[in-house]
Design a protein around this motif. Sequence first.
Motif, PDB file in Angstrom:
ATOM      1  N   ASN A   1      20.128  -6.246  60.713  1.00 44.53           N
ATOM      2  CA  ASN A   1      20.407  -6.104  59.273  1.00 44.53           C
ATOM      3  C   ASN A   1      20.608  -4.652  58.843  1.00 44.53           C
ATOM      4  O   ASN A   1      21.088  -4.419  57.748  1.00 44.53           O
ATOM      5  CB  ASN A   1      19.302  -6.768  58.447  1.00 44.53           C
ATOM      6  CG  ASN A   1      17.942  -6.125  58.657  1.00 44.53           C
ATOM      7  OD1 ASN A   1      17.681  -5.553  59.711  1.00 44.53           O
ATOM      8  ND2 ASN A   1      17.078  -6.198  57.670  1.00 44.53           N
ATOM      9  N   VAL A   2      20.244  -3.707  59.684  1.00 45.25           N
ATOM     10  CA  VAL A   2      20.352  -2.300  59.303  1.00 45.25           C
ATOM     11  C   VAL A   2      21.007  -1.539  60.454  1.00 45.25           C
ATOM     12  O   VAL A   2      20.835  -1.883  61.616  1.00 45.25           O
ATOM     13  CB  VAL A   2      18.945  -1.713  59.020  1.00 45.25           C
ATOM     14  CG1 VAL A   2      19.012  -0.230  58.741  1.00 45.25           C
ATOM     15  CG2 VAL A   2      18.288  -2.421  57.851  1.00 45.25           C
TER      16      VAL A   2
ATOM     17  N   LEU B   1       7.940  -7.803  55.859  1.00 45.94           N
ATOM     18  CA  LEU B   1       8.618  -9.101  55.824  1.00 45.94           C
ATOM     19  C   LEU B   1      10.041  -8.922  56.341  1.00 45.94           C
ATOM     20  O   LEU B   1      10.799  -8.103  55.827  1.00 45.94           O
ATOM     21  CB  LEU B   1       8.625  -9.622  54.379  1.00 45.94           C
ATOM     22  CG  LEU B   1       9.315 -10.957  54.133  1.00 45.94           C
ATOM     23  CD1 LEU B   1       8.570 -12.086  54.814  1.00 45.94           C
ATOM     24  CD2 LEU B   1       9.406 -11.233  52.641  1.00 45.94           C
TER      25      LEU B   1
ATOM     26  N   LYS C   1      13.822 -10.339  57.133  1.00 44.21           N
ATOM     27  CA  LYS C   1      14.772 -11.331  56.694  1.00 44.21           C
ATOM     28  C   LYS C   1      15.189 -12.135  57.913  1.00 44.21           C
ATOM     29  O   LYS C   1      15.121 -11.660  59.040  1.00 44.21           O
ATOM     30  CB  LYS C   1      15.979 -10.596  56.122  1.00 44.21           C
ATOM     31  CG  LYS C   1      16.630 -11.271  54.975  1.00 44.21           C
ATOM     32  CD  LYS C   1      17.782 -10.403  54.507  1.00 44.21           C
ATOM     33  CE  LYS C   1      18.839 -11.294  53.895  1.00 44.21           C
ATOM     34  NZ  LYS C   1      20.014 -10.528  53.534  1.00 44.21           N
TER      35      LYS C   1
ATOM     36  N   PHE D   1       8.210   1.963  61.839  1.00 41.12           N
ATOM     37  CA  PHE D   1       7.728   1.620  60.510  1.00 41.12           C
ATOM     38  C   PHE D   1       6.214   1.713  60.528  1.00 41.12           C
ATOM     39  O   PHE D   1       5.568   1.198  61.427  1.00 41.12           O
ATOM     40  CB  PHE D   1       8.184   0.206  60.130  1.00 41.12           C
ATOM     41  CG  PHE D   1       9.601   0.189  59.679  1.00 41.12           C
ATOM     42  CD1 PHE D   1      10.620   0.373  60.586  1.00 41.12           C
ATOM     43  CD2 PHE D   1       9.918   0.048  58.337  1.00 41.12           C
ATOM     44  CE1 PHE D   1      11.933   0.404  60.170  1.00 41.12           C
ATOM     45  CE2 PHE D   1      11.231   0.069  57.919  1.00 41.12           C
ATOM     46  CZ  PHE D   1      12.246   0.248  58.834  1.00 41.12           C
TER      47      PHE D   1
ATOM     48  N   PHE E   1      15.285  -4.323  60.814  1.00 40.46           N
ATOM     49  CA  PHE E   1      14.206  -3.663  60.091  1.00 40.46           C
ATOM     50  C   PHE E   1      13.576  -4.651  59.126  1.00 40.46           C
ATOM     51  O   PHE E   1      14.259  -5.528  58.629  1.00 40.46           O
ATOM     52  CB  PHE E   1      14.758  -2.511  59.239  1.00 40.46           C
ATOM     53  CG  PHE E   1      15.061  -1.255  60.002  1.00 40.46           C
ATOM     54  CD1 PHE E   1      14.695  -1.110  61.329  1.00 40.46           C
ATOM     55  CD2 PHE E   1      15.718  -0.213  59.375  1.00 40.46           C
ATOM     56  CE1 PHE E   1      14.980   0.056  62.004  1.00 40.46           C
ATOM     57  CE2 PHE E   1      16.006   0.956  60.054  1.00 40.46           C
ATOM     58  CZ  PHE E   1      15.642   1.087  61.374  1.00 40.46           C
ATOM     59  N   PRO E   2      12.304  -4.441  58.800  1.00 36.46           N
ATOM     60  CA  PRO E   2      11.735  -5.241  57.721  1.00 36.46           C
ATOM     61  C   PRO E   2      12.415  -4.866  56.412  1.00 36.46           C
ATOM     62  O   PRO E   2      12.729  -3.692  56.192  1.00 36.46           O
ATOM     63  CB  PRO E   2      10.255  -4.861  57.718  1.00 36.46           C
ATOM     64  CG  PRO E   2      10.169  -3.593  58.455  1.00 36.46           C
ATOM     65  CD  PRO E   2      11.338  -3.522  59.377  1.00 36.46           C
ATOM     66  N   ASN E   3      12.678  -5.852  55.592  1.00 36.33           N
ATOM     67  CA  ASN E   3      13.355  -5.570  54.333  1.00 36.33           C
ATOM     68  C   ASN E   3      12.346  -5.414  53.195  1.00 36.33           C
ATOM     69  O   ASN E   3      12.516  -4.596  52.314  1.00 36.33           O
ATOM     70  CB  ASN E   3      14.320  -6.712  54.031  1.00 36.33           C
ATOM     71  CG  ASN E   3      15.378  -6.305  53.032  1.00 36.33           C
ATOM     72  OD1 ASN E   3      16.308  -5.598  53.380  1.00 36.33           O
ATOM     73  ND2 ASN E   3      15.190  -6.707  51.782  1.00 36.33           N
ATOM     74  N   ASP E   4      11.307  -6.233  53.272  1.00 35.38           N
ATOM     75  CA  ASP E   4      10.347  -6.284  52.172  1.00 35.38           C
ATOM     76  C   ASP E   4       8.936  -6.053  52.677  1.00 35.38           C
ATOM     77  O   ASP E   4       8.691  -6.074  53.882  1.00 35.38           O
ATOM     78  CB  ASP E   4      10.394  -7.664  51.508  1.00 35.38           C
ATOM     79  CG  ASP E   4      11.468  -7.732  50.443  1.00 35.38           C
ATOM     80  OD1 ASP E   4      12.436  -6.954  50.551  1.00 35.38           O
ATOM     81  OD2 ASP E   4      11.324  -8.550  49.526  1.00 35.38           O
TER      82      ASP E   4
ATOM     83  N   GLU F   1      17.582 -12.453  59.685  1.00 37.64           N
ATOM     84  CA  GLU F   1      18.878 -11.872  60.023  1.00 37.64           C
ATOM     85  C   GLU F   1      18.650 -10.766  61.035  1.00 37.64           C
ATOM     86  O   GLU F   1      17.914  -9.832  60.768  1.00 37.64           O
ATOM     87  CB  GLU F   1      19.503 -11.306  58.750  1.00 37.64           C
ATOM     88  CG  GLU F   1      20.924 -10.850  58.929  1.00 37.64           C
ATOM     89  CD  GLU F   1      21.479 -10.255  57.636  1.00 37.64           C
ATOM     90  OE1 GLU F   1      21.374 -10.894  56.596  1.00 37.64           O
ATOM     91  OE2 GLU F   1      21.998  -9.131  57.706  1.00 37.64           O
TER      92      GLU F   1
ATOM     93  N   ILE G   1      12.937   4.615  65.693  1.00 39.65           N
ATOM     94  CA  ILE G   1      12.552   4.571  64.286  1.00 39.65           C
ATOM     95  C   ILE G   1      11.344   3.649  64.196  1.00 39.65           C
ATOM     96  O   ILE G   1      11.362   2.548  64.726  1.00 39.65           O
ATOM     97  CB  ILE G   1      13.725   4.085  63.414  1.00 39.65           C
ATOM     98  CG1 ILE G   1      14.800   5.166  63.405  1.00 39.65           C
ATOM     99  CG2 ILE G   1      13.260   3.787  61.986  1.00 39.65           C
ATOM    100  CD1 ILE G   1      16.078   4.797  62.738  1.00 39.65           C
TER     101      ILE G   1
ATOM    102  N   ALA H   1       9.112   4.911  56.986  1.00 39.24           N
ATOM    103  CA  ALA H   1       9.760   4.813  58.296  1.00 39.24           C
ATOM    104  C   ALA H   1       9.923   6.230  58.805  1.00 39.24           C
ATOM    105  O   ALA H   1      10.284   7.128  58.051  1.00 39.24           O
ATOM    106  CB  ALA H   1      11.124   4.154  58.157  1.00 39.24           C
TER     107      ALA H   1
END
Lengths: 148, 795
Positions: free
Chosen positions: B710-711, B703, B705, B759, B689-692, B707, B757, B776
């Motif tokens: 991550n979620v 944005l 990460k 965004f 998922f985008p973190n930021d 990684e 899911i 989301a």
Amino acid sequence: MKKIFILLIAFAFFACENIISPELEPSLEQYVIDAWLNDMPGSQKIFLSKSNNYFISELPKLLSGAEVYLTDEDGNRYDFEESAEGYVWGDSLSTSFLQVGTSYQLNVSIDGIRFSGTSEMNPVPPVDSITFKYQEEDFTTAEDYYLA
Amino acid sequence: MRLIFLIIFFNASWLSAQQIVTLNGEISDAANGESLVGAVVYIKQVEGGAVTNVYGFYSLSVPPGTYDVEFRYVGFNTQNMILKLTENMRLDIELEEIGKELKTVVVSANREDANISDVEMSTAKLDIKSILKVPTFAGEVDIIKSIQLLPGVSTVGEGASGFNVRGGGAGQNLVLLDEAPVYQTSHLFGFFSVFNPDAVKDVKLYKGGIPPQYGGRLASILDIRMKEGNNKSYEFNGGVGTVFSRFSVEGPIKKEKSSFILAGRRSYVDVLAKPFTDVFDNGAALYFYDLTAKANWDIDDRNRVYLSGYFGRDVFKFDERQGFDWGNQTGTIRWNHLFSDKLFSNFTGVFSDYDYGFSFGDDASDTFDWSSNIKTYDFKPEFNYFLDAQNEIVFGAEFLFYEFEPANAIGVSDGFISDISLDKKKSLETSVYFGNNQKINERLSTQYGLRISSFRYLGGGNSYSYGTAIPGERKPWIGTQTYDNMETIAHYEVLEPRASLRYTLNPTSSIKGSYNRMNQFIHLISNTVAATPIDVWQPSTNNIKPQTGNQIAVGYFKNLQGNLFETSAEVYYKWNNNQVDYIDGADILINEFLEGDLLSGDGRAYGLELYLRKTRGRFNGWISYTLGKSELKIDGVNYGTDMAERKGQWYPNRFDQRHNLKITNNYQINDRITLSGVFSYLSGTPTTFPNDRFSQQGYVIPLLKNERGNVRIPDYHRLDLSVTWDNVYFGKKGRKNTDYFVFSVYNAYNRRNPFAIMFSQGSDRQPSDEPVETMASQISIIGSFVPAFSYNFKF
């Protein structure tokens, strides 16, 4: 396309949609330099901010205390002054210093970190015509619309 | 091969020195002549015996003498015989089924204590008759859904394709239908599987301890065998359900000599809805069907021929020009031949074609058609040599030819046609193998073998070379070499040792261990876990090495109270090499230079599987629990802050599921009514998922990460309930006709499990002094409980 596919499955079954807020890691707080400069009359503005968590719907906050300036190929320096709306060069009566075909370097120093980037101001292709196309209602849209 | 024959020859000459007689034959069901797979022939005096192979054939060699011989199969009456064996003897046995009252076994093994006494571990065998009472989606019996109730087997969620075994991907399972590979196991985006239970006889899943006759995938082998058809009398089976109906007919062509079965299913939402809606008037379609056919001829005692085929298709069209469709077609021809009383052979020829595609476009001058297919031709000679009561040798070979058509794509824009199809890819996979089932003593049994495989990536066409890039970035194309048709472009040879052993601690418990190495030469490249028909299969090439997998597993098996309770605990550890993932922003569809976008690295998976089952009684069922972890480590992905070398760190793959709990219960109220319930709990799988977010000129940009995974998506849990009412109409006992009615409720407590899911940002135009809303949203395909019924009959 994925959307259409989901839509159709949704149509066929007992689907539903919910707003969720998955837990994300703390914000990465990456520096964001938003500089959209042009050769139009008026002031030039550069905005500095940090990224924030995806689900925080807030206007970006300006980072203050930065040194922001542009240099051109001939070594001329254009300083941007901090104000409430961002870092600004000139005022509404100014004539832009930027010229098509020239390369500029952007320099930003903040919190002891220096960022720089180079870009050339390119000409915009002239628009010669605009056509409109009528689009009938289909499964991707709810209503008829015009496509320019 | 020379080595193999030497061993056989050596053993044979050694044996001829002794006086040995062989008892062999076939064991079948007295009611319909179907051969029984895994039936046991047991001789008391030698405390040993034989098990029938997948064609129902057994062979047993003992010194001459008089013996008490037992023929048994779970759910059938045991036959005892006293045989005086002075010379080789052929004995075909028919076993009678036990009456209904005892038949509540759900997942049955060969013998009541088979889980203890067999060398095999990490396997599960499903008897099709017995999974009828498990509630499933829309009240339909489903093989793929049923195996997901077993430990170590899971799915990513609703509408996900296929199944995942011990942390492996759906593309790492080899699914065989009468030995033909089936590439797409889902109908209707994963809600139903493509196998018609009316035509299936036997299902066996190997999660580990895979015998040497199988190869080609890392995670599992699902071996589905079709029914041969009743060779005594005509039989009709059918069902009317909420989503589709099924009908099958089977019967003798020549009584007790040859028989056939023909089974079909079709969904009928489109047919039923047509009078009430105009949705289907503009060419839209939504249906699937499958047809399964098989015939066999018993030529004589030594020869038998089988012919089987499967044709299935899903069609999903929004209008005349736009939509998806996909389908599998398989054909198998088999010849069983008995070279001697001890040497059983089978020659199989297979053809399989999986094709899939989609089309888009508003009108004839703006269209896009894409299709892809994989054709597989396979020839497999296989031999079983029943050496003596202690050794059963298996050896054979496999020649597998693949032809991939990665993209057959034609775009039309404003009437201008452009063909962006990609070249066909060909490859040849050949293997030879040898294995032995050896009983060392009363307590210790082993199964060991070796498979040697070779893979050739063949021309014609172009092969590309790529330069080096920073890990995680697209590799630059540096050269093209053109190859002639069938010329070898890349060649790999691999050795696959396999071994399992069982040590009996006491009559009710045993420990087992196994090791196997597998190689996978063709790779499923998918950017989604949903069953979209746009996945790409990619052979190993000069740039992509075959995937290699190793697995060790250890288990403890214990039965309690006279096999009333079966329990097992297994741990496994897998370490894999050359696992395939792709760079950020990889272009998977119609990419001539796809190999430049692929990355490879290591994988590992480990876990614990617990299983408790109550086998008999009014109240029966099982609980399975898996604790697992599955990870990848690939340079260029999840390298954290190592910007210089970009060495990857371990990250969870898309099938990493921490907990997987399934509880299946049946309660028989009386002779006719059974209640069933299945509860599933699956930990959420990782996703990225985008973190930021940040703003650029008033536009919000997500944005990510550096990684992957991550979620975790929210956990999945669901309860399904069903009531089965036997003999609704054909009531009376002793009649041949039977029927039953199933009412089921899927997702009984309205859980909204995630399917997708997304965004998104507020779409309304914003005043510049207000922030853009970001959110989301989760789509649940099944957002409420789904009631369904089906009426099934047999006459």
